[in-house]
Design a protein around this motif. Structure first.
Motif, PDB file in Angstrom:
ATOM      1  N   SER A   1     -46.325  -7.640  -3.069  1.00  0.00           N
ATOM      2  CA  SER A   1     -45.585  -6.669  -4.188  1.00  0.00           C
ATOM      3  C   SER A   1     -47.074  -6.828  -5.740  1.00  0.00           C
ATOM      4  O   SER A   1     -47.927  -8.089  -5.254  1.00  0.00           O
ATOM      5  CB  SER A   1     -44.886  -7.406  -4.864  1.00  0.00           C
ATOM      6  N   GLU A   2     -47.045  -6.147  -6.447  1.00  0.00           N
ATOM      7  CA  GLU A   2     -47.916  -6.387  -7.082  1.00  0.00           C
ATOM      8  C   GLU A   2     -47.389  -6.207  -8.145  1.00  0.00           C
ATOM      9  O   GLU A   2     -46.576  -5.017  -8.868  1.00  0.00           O
ATOM     10  CB  GLU A   2     -49.153  -5.308  -7.311  1.00  0.00           C
ATOM     11  N   ILE A   3     -48.619  -5.692  -9.437  1.00  0.00           N
ATOM     12  CA  ILE A   3     -48.070  -5.892 -10.768  1.00  0.00           C
ATOM     13  C   ILE A   3     -48.182  -4.201 -11.005  1.00  0.00           C
ATOM     14  O   ILE A   3     -49.715  -3.937 -11.245  1.00  0.00           O
ATOM     15  CB  ILE A   3     -48.169  -6.713 -12.265  1.00  0.00           C
ATOM     16  N   VAL A   4     -47.391  -3.191 -10.977  1.00  0.00           N
ATOM     17  CA  VAL A   4     -47.880  -2.315 -11.556  1.00  0.00           C
ATOM     18  C   VAL A   4     -47.293  -2.028 -13.062  1.00  0.00           C
ATOM     19  O   VAL A   4     -45.973  -1.877 -13.415  1.00  0.00           O
ATOM     20  CB  VAL A   4     -46.875  -1.315 -10.913  1.00  0.00           C
TER      21      VAL A   4
ATOM     22  N   ILE B   1     -43.743  -4.030  -7.986  1.00  0.00           N
ATOM     23  CA  ILE B   1     -43.386  -3.835  -7.377  1.00  0.00           C
ATOM     24  C   ILE B   1     -43.322  -4.105  -5.774  1.00  0.00           C
ATOM     25  O   ILE B   1     -45.013  -3.837  -5.443  1.00  0.00           O
ATOM     26  CB  ILE B   1     -43.979  -1.977  -7.675  1.00  0.00           C
ATOM     27  N   THR B   2     -42.972  -3.532  -4.830  1.00  0.00           N
ATOM     28  CA  THR B   2     -43.592  -4.438  -3.270  1.00  0.00           C
ATOM     29  C   THR B   2     -44.500  -2.829  -2.354  1.00  0.00           C
ATOM     30  O   THR B   2     -44.506  -1.901  -3.336  1.00  0.00           O
ATOM     31  CB  THR B   2     -42.097  -3.972  -2.227  1.00  0.00           C
ATOM     32  N   ARG B   3     -44.906  -3.294  -1.758  1.00  0.00           N
ATOM     33  CA  ARG B   3     -45.726  -1.508  -1.001  1.00  0.00           C
ATOM     34  C   ARG B   3     -45.273  -0.770  -0.172  1.00  0.00           C
ATOM     35  O   ARG B   3     -45.708  -0.062  -0.767  1.00  0.00           O
ATOM     36  CB  ARG B   3     -46.475  -3.125   0.314  1.00  0.00           C
ATOM     37  N   TYR B   4     -43.692  -1.115  -0.692  1.00  0.00           N
ATOM     38  CA  TYR B   4     -42.634   0.229  -0.197  1.00  0.00           C
ATOM     39  C   TYR B   4     -42.306   0.914  -1.445  1.00  0.00           C
ATOM     40  O   TYR B   4     -41.451   2.164  -1.434  1.00  0.00           O
ATOM     41  CB  TYR B   4     -41.978   0.249   0.349  1.00  0.00           C
ATOM     42  N   GLY B   5     -42.103   0.581  -1.997  1.00  0.00           N
ATOM     43  CA  GLY B   5     -42.183   0.403  -4.170  1.00  0.00           C
ATOM     44  C   GLY B   5     -40.603   0.813  -4.457  1.00  0.00           C
ATOM     45  O   GLY B   5     -39.935   0.718  -5.295  1.00  0.00           O
TER      46      GLY B   5
ATOM     47  N   THR C   1     -38.724  -6.821 -10.253  1.00  0.00           N
ATOM     48  CA  THR C   1     -39.633  -7.045 -11.162  1.00  0.00           C
ATOM     49  C   THR C   1     -37.893  -7.564 -11.660  1.00  0.00           C
ATOM     50  O   THR C   1     -38.408  -8.913 -12.387  1.00  0.00           O
ATOM     51  CB  THR C   1     -39.119  -6.721 -12.419  1.00  0.00           C
ATOM     52  N   ALA C   2     -37.413  -8.065 -11.245  1.00  0.00           N
ATOM     53  CA  ALA C   2     -36.189  -8.913 -11.862  1.00  0.00           C
ATOM     54  C   ALA C   2     -36.220  -9.975 -11.553  1.00  0.00           C
ATOM     55  O   ALA C   2     -35.847 -11.166 -11.314  1.00  0.00           O
ATOM     56  CB  ALA C   2     -34.083  -7.896 -11.579  1.00  0.00           C
ATOM     57  N   GLU C   3     -36.210 -10.256  -9.600  1.00  0.00           N
ATOM     58  CA  GLU C   3     -36.368 -11.402  -8.639  1.00  0.00           C
ATOM     59  C   GLU C   3     -37.509 -12.686  -9.505  1.00  0.00           C
ATOM     60  O   GLU C   3     -37.569 -13.026  -9.742  1.00  0.00           O
ATOM     61  CB  GLU C   3     -36.626 -11.193  -7.503  1.00  0.00           C
ATOM     62  N   TYR C   4     -38.650 -11.309 -10.091  1.00  0.00           N
ATOM     63  CA  TYR C   4     -39.483 -11.495 -10.496  1.00  0.00           C
ATOM     64  C   TYR C   4     -39.673 -12.752 -11.474  1.00  0.00           C
ATOM     65  O   TYR C   4     -39.916 -14.180 -11.866  1.00  0.00           O
ATOM     66  CB  TYR C   4     -41.188 -11.167 -10.233  1.00  0.00           C
TER      67      TYR C   4
ATOM     68  N   CYS D   1     -48.339 -16.442  -9.383  1.00  0.00           N
ATOM     69  CA  CYS D   1     -48.442 -16.910  -9.436  1.00  0.00           C
ATOM     70  C   CYS D   1     -50.352 -17.451 -10.512  1.00  0.00           C
ATOM     71  O   CYS D   1     -50.602 -17.945 -10.757  1.00  0.00           O
ATOM     72  CB  CYS D   1     -48.942 -18.545  -8.257  1.00  0.00           C
ATOM     73  N   GLY D   2     -50.669 -15.897 -10.193  1.00  0.00           N
ATOM     74  CA  GLY D   2     -52.138 -15.551 -10.338  1.00  0.00           C
ATOM     75  C   GLY D   2     -52.582 -15.830 -12.511  1.00  0.00           C
ATOM     76  O   GLY D   2     -51.626 -15.602 -12.672  1.00  0.00           O
ATOM     77  N   LYS D   3     -53.425 -16.797 -12.642  1.00  0.00           N
ATOM     78  CA  LYS D   3     -53.587 -17.240 -13.659  1.00  0.00           C
ATOM     79  C   LYS D   3     -54.945 -15.904 -14.110  1.00  0.00           C
ATOM     80  O   LYS D   3     -55.928 -16.291 -12.986  1.00  0.00           O
ATOM     81  CB  LYS D   3     -53.796 -18.093 -14.557  1.00  0.00           C
ATOM     82  N   GLY D   4     -55.200 -15.512 -14.567  1.00  0.00           N
ATOM     83  CA  GLY D   4     -56.875 -14.696 -15.000  1.00  0.00           C
ATOM     84  C   GLY D   4     -56.903 -13.073 -14.572  1.00  0.00           C
ATOM     85  O   GLY D   4     -57.058 -12.352 -15.049  1.00  0.00           O
ATOM     86  N   ARG D   5     -57.375 -13.616 -12.743  1.00  0.00           N
ATOM     87  CA  ARG D   5     -57.190 -12.361 -12.051  1.00  0.00           C
ATOM     88  C   ARG D   5     -56.326 -12.485 -11.416  1.00  0.00           C
ATOM     89  O   ARG D   5     -55.788 -12.842 -11.109  1.00  0.00           O
ATOM     90  CB  ARG D   5     -58.632 -12.679 -11.362  1.00  0.00           C
ATOM     91  N   ILE D   6     -55.379 -10.646 -10.969  1.00  0.00           N
ATOM     92  CA  ILE D   6     -54.149 -10.550 -10.279  1.00  0.00           C
ATOM     93  C   ILE D   6     -55.084  -8.887  -9.749  1.00  0.00           C
ATOM     94  O   ILE D   6     -55.788  -8.616  -9.829  1.00  0.00           O
ATOM     95  CB  ILE D   6     -53.454 -10.404 -11.114  1.00  0.00           C
ATOM     96  N   TYR D   7     -53.826  -9.055  -8.165  1.00  0.00           N
ATOM     97  CA  TYR D   7     -54.367  -7.205  -7.480  1.00  0.00           C
ATOM     98  C   TYR D   7     -53.712  -6.686  -8.025  1.00  0.00           C
ATOM     99  O   TYR D   7     -52.866  -6.665  -9.231  1.00  0.00           O
ATOM    100  CB  TYR D   7     -53.773  -7.727  -6.536  1.00  0.00           C
ATOM    101  N   ASP D   8     -54.472  -5.298  -8.833  1.00  0.00           N
ATOM    102  CA  ASP D   8     -54.654  -4.030  -9.775  1.00  0.00           C
ATOM    103  C   ASP D   8     -53.167  -3.602  -9.735  1.00  0.00           C
ATOM    104  O   ASP D   8     -53.395  -2.882 -10.222  1.00  0.00           O
ATOM    105  CB  ASP D   8     -56.082  -3.536 -10.026  1.00  0.00           C
ATOM    106  N   GLY D   9     -52.963  -3.373  -8.402  1.00  0.00           N
ATOM    107  CA  GLY D   9     -51.468  -2.693  -8.895  1.00  0.00           C
ATOM    108  C   GLY D   9     -51.741  -1.254  -7.497  1.00  0.00           C
ATOM    109  O   GLY D   9     -50.269  -0.695  -7.458  1.00  0.00           O
ATOM    110  N   THR D  10     -52.783  -1.288  -6.498  1.00  0.00           N
ATOM    111  CA  THR D  10     -53.179  -0.094  -5.560  1.00  0.00           C
ATOM    112  C   THR D  10     -52.832  -0.784  -4.549  1.00  0.00           C
ATOM    113  O   THR D  10     -52.704   0.227  -3.872  1.00  0.00           O
ATOM    114  CB  THR D  10     -54.108   0.309  -6.056  1.00  0.00           C
ATOM    115  N   PHE D  11     -52.398  -1.936  -4.435  1.00  0.00           N
ATOM    116  CA  PHE D  11     -52.870  -1.610  -2.740  1.00  0.00           C
ATOM    117  C   PHE D  11     -53.971  -2.184  -2.116  1.00  0.00           C
ATOM    118  O   PHE D  11     -53.985  -2.029  -0.922  1.00  0.00           O
ATOM    119  CB  PHE D  11     -51.661  -1.432  -2.126  1.00  0.00           C
ATOM    120  N   THR D  12     -55.050  -2.323  -1.994  1.00  0.00           N
ATOM    121  CA  THR D  12     -56.286  -2.176  -2.263  1.00  0.00           C
ATOM    122  C   THR D  12     -57.130  -3.143  -1.705  1.00  0.00           C
ATOM    123  O   THR D  12     -58.143  -3.139  -1.800  1.00  0.00           O
ATOM    124  CB  THR D  12     -56.829  -0.732  -2.970  1.00  0.00           C
TER     125      THR D  12
END
Ligand code: SF4
Length: 144
Positions: A54-57, A62-66, A70-73, A101-112
């Motif tokens: 999952s990534e923050i969008v 959102i999971t990779r499959y859409g 959010t509620a679980e997180y 758990c990430g602080k300061g930098r996280i994956y950008d929501g594009t799953f790339t």
């Protein structure tokens, strides 16, 4: 002796989305001098292991499959914070770049694999509550 909340995967628990760990020997060795309290906000929010990445969008997770998780997180982040507050934790060591758990930098929501500025849901909640957060890459900067 400090009380430190630690991402459970850094302590070797196989709780990542893949079902493996991010074992960090240097953090495990802190148990000789401090009280370490393991949390996995994604498991604590009710998500299974393994689980889809999952990534923050925007303001959602959102999971990779859409699927919107959010509620679980948020539920898991709040449970981890409650545990920290009940224990009067001095700080937290949380896994870098995770959407929880990430602080300061996280994956950008594009799953790339691209990263952007931001905090995971649990790390952000800890910081908003005044609990210092370090990643496993910042141990040298930790003040106890
Ligand atoms: S939510 Fe945090 S503790 Fe759980 S696997 Fe992801 S990075 Fe590790």
């Amino acid at each position: 002796m400090a009380k430190i909340i630690v991402s459970a995967c850094l302590l070797g628990l196989p709780c990542t989305y893949r079902g493996d760990s991010n074992h960090c020997e240097k953090i495990c060795r802190l148990a000789g001098q401090h009280t370490l309290i393991a949390v996995c906000p994604e498991q604590m929010g009710g998500l299974p292991t393994p689980r889809p990445p999952s990534e923050i969008v925007g303001d959602r997770v959102i999971t990779r499959y859409g699927q919107d998780v959010t509620a679980e997180y948020r539920r898991g982040a709040e449970a981890a914070l409650t545990l920290a507050q009940l224990n009067r934790a001095d700080c937290a060591i949380l896994k870098a770049r995770s959407p929880s758990c990430g602080k300061g930098r996280i994956y950008d929501g594009t799953f790339t694999g691209q990263k952007c500025a931001g905090n995971g849901i649990a790390a952000g909640l800890f910081l908003d509550s005044g609990i210092p957060v370090y990643t496993e890459e910042e141990l040298d900067r930790m003040v106890l």
